[in-house]
Write a protein that holds these residues in place. Structure first.
Motif, PDB file in Angstrom:
ATOM      1  N   ASP A 203    -101.385 -28.944 -17.105  1.00 38.00           N
ATOM      2  CA  ASP A 203    -101.787 -30.357 -16.775  1.00 38.00           C
ATOM      3  C   ASP A 203    -103.416 -30.522 -16.651  1.00 38.00           C
ATOM      4  OD1 ASP A 203     -98.974 -30.862 -16.969  1.00 38.00           O
ATOM      5  OD2 ASP A 203     -99.022 -31.244 -14.545  1.00 38.00           O
ATOM      6  N   GLU A 204    -104.123 -29.736 -16.166  1.00 38.01           N
ATOM      7  CA  GLU A 204    -105.378 -29.699 -16.153  1.00 38.01           C
ATOM      8  C   GLU A 204    -106.178 -29.800 -17.464  1.00 38.01           C
ATOM      9  OE1 GLU A 204    -104.072 -25.220 -15.347  1.00 38.01           O
ATOM     10  OE2 GLU A 204    -103.623 -27.230 -14.464  1.00 38.01           O
ATOM     11  N   LEU A 205    -105.675 -29.461 -18.580  1.00 34.79           N
ATOM     12  CA  LEU A 205    -106.081 -29.281 -19.864  1.00 34.79           C
ATOM     13  C   LEU A 205    -105.628 -30.897 -20.478  1.00 34.79           C
ATOM     14  CD1 LEU A 205    -105.441 -25.949 -21.497  1.00 34.79           C
ATOM     15  CD2 LEU A 205    -107.365 -26.722 -20.490  1.00 34.79           C
ATOM     16  N   LEU A 206    -104.770 -31.495 -19.999  1.00 38.23           N
ATOM     17  CA  LEU A 206    -104.588 -32.774 -20.220  1.00 38.23           C
ATOM     18  C   LEU A 206    -105.311 -33.823 -19.670  1.00 38.23           C
ATOM     19  CD1 LEU A 206    -100.607 -32.286 -20.971  1.00 38.23           C
ATOM     20  CD2 LEU A 206    -102.323 -32.359 -22.912  1.00 38.23           C
ATOM     21  N   ARG A 207    -105.376 -33.709 -18.297  1.00 35.58           N
ATOM     22  CA  ARG A 207    -105.891 -34.702 -17.321  1.00 35.58           C
ATOM     23  C   ARG A 207    -107.270 -35.238 -17.390  1.00 35.58           C
ATOM     24  NH1 ARG A 207    -103.659 -35.619 -12.909  1.00 35.58           N
ATOM     25  NH2 ARG A 207    -102.611 -33.645 -12.731  1.00 35.58           N
ATOM     26  N   PRO A 208    -108.266 -34.497 -17.889  1.00 31.66           N
ATOM     27  CA  PRO A 208    -109.420 -35.191 -18.345  1.00 31.66           C
ATOM     28  C   PRO A 208    -109.421 -36.412 -19.454  1.00 31.66           C
ATOM     29  CG  PRO A 208    -109.808 -32.715 -18.565  1.00 31.66           C
ATOM     30  CD  PRO A 208    -108.174 -33.423 -18.380  1.00 31.66           C
ATOM     31  N   TYR A 209    -108.282 -36.569 -20.201  1.00 28.92           N
ATOM     32  CA  TYR A 209    -108.213 -37.444 -21.316  1.00 28.92           C
ATOM     33  C   TYR A 209    -107.526 -38.716 -21.053  1.00 28.92           C
ATOM     34  CZ  TYR A 209    -110.252 -33.438 -23.399  1.00 28.92           C
ATOM     35  OH  TYR A 209    -110.961 -32.205 -23.580  1.00 28.92           O
TER      36      TYR A 209
ATOM     37  N   ALA B 108    -108.435 -42.081 -27.812  1.00 29.28           N
ATOM     38  CA  ALA B 108    -108.856 -41.061 -27.198  1.00 29.28           C
ATOM     39  C   ALA B 108    -107.712 -39.875 -26.473  1.00 29.28           C
ATOM     40  CB  ALA B 108    -109.844 -40.977 -26.226  1.00 29.28           C
ATOM     41  N   LEU B 109    -107.073 -40.463 -25.870  1.00 31.49           N
ATOM     42  CA  LEU B 109    -106.076 -39.479 -25.309  1.00 31.49           C
ATOM     43  C   LEU B 109    -105.145 -38.840 -26.388  1.00 31.49           C
ATOM     44  CD1 LEU B 109    -103.533 -40.237 -22.363  1.00 31.49           C
ATOM     45  CD2 LEU B 109    -102.611 -39.541 -24.562  1.00 31.49           C
ATOM     46  N   TYR B 110    -104.722 -39.824 -27.488  1.00 34.60           N
ATOM     47  CA  TYR B 110    -103.892 -39.203 -28.522  1.00 34.60           C
ATOM     48  C   TYR B 110    -104.544 -38.323 -29.023  1.00 34.60           C
ATOM     49  CZ  TYR B 110    -101.424 -43.803 -27.587  1.00 34.60           C
ATOM     50  OH  TYR B 110    -100.786 -44.848 -26.969  1.00 34.60           O
ATOM     51  N   ARG B 111    -105.761 -38.420 -29.489  1.00 35.05           N
ATOM     52  CA  ARG B 111    -106.757 -37.297 -30.324  1.00 35.05           C
ATOM     53  C   ARG B 111    -106.840 -36.080 -29.627  1.00 35.05           C
ATOM     54  NH1 ARG B 111    -108.451 -40.112 -34.926  1.00 35.05           N
ATOM     55  NH2 ARG B 111    -108.442 -42.320 -34.819  1.00 35.05           N
TER      56      ARG B 111
END
Length: 191
Positions: free
Chosen positions: A43-49, A56-59
């Protein structure tokens, strides 16, 4: 609720301003990664986006699936939006005092939500949070050709509500530089 002062337009951002949706957005990204057969990411690798705009989230969260030229972007977008819409308010809550603040703002002018989150998902989230009926319009990242900080988003909300800039004041409330830039570009007061 009193009739709003139709001379004022009050735009307000959604994520990070009205509510905190990061957990639900991260969970949707994780579920879609799993559905696409991708390796799990913490989760901590996904959360910043999750609060930097949908593309930007998708990319960032699906970079290992998109491939060169991002030719699978539409597949990711459709999968993510379907999953997120189905789970739009599992952990998302209004910030403390926000319901009361929104009711007060809605009496001061036409309240509009201006967000880069897709319009359909934004409407569903506002309704699930019990405040959707306070908004005269919702303009999402897919409502216009441009997204924040382009002023067309606030302009579109104003047109939808019949707001006349020559007769009233416009405001934009948000938590990012894009919200401030949008306000300034439109000629609204930035908060």
């Amino acid at each position: 609720m009193a009739e709003p002062d139709r001379r004022n337009l009050i735009g307000i951002d959604l994520d990070g301003t009205i509510e905190d949706s990061r957990n639900d957005m991260v969970a949707a990204a994780a579920r879609v990664r799993d559905a696409l057969g991708l390796a799990p990411r913490a989760d901590e690798l996904l959360r910043p986006y999750v609060n930097g705009g949908m593309e930007a989230l998708y990319r960032a969260c699906f970079d290992d699936y998109l491939g060169p030229g991002n030719h699978r972007l539409r597949t990711v977008q459709e999968a993510y939006e379907a999953d997120y819409l189905a789970n739009v308010q599992v952990d998302t809550t209004l910030y403390d005092g926000m319901a009361e603040a929104l009711h007060g703002l809605a009496e001061l002018g036409i309240l509009v939500c201006v967000t880069n989150k897709p319009e359909r998902i934004s409407r569903a989230l506002l309704d699930a949070l019990g405040v959707g009926d306070l908004f005269g319009s919702v303009v999402g990242g897919d409502s216009c050709e441009q997204t924040k900080p382009h002023p067309v988003m606030l302009q579109t909300a104003a047109i939808r509500c019949g707001f006349d800039r020559a007769r009233g004041a416009a405001f934009m409330i948000g938590d990012t530089n894009a919200d401030i830039q949008l306000a300034r570009a439109y000629g609204a007061n930035a908060i």
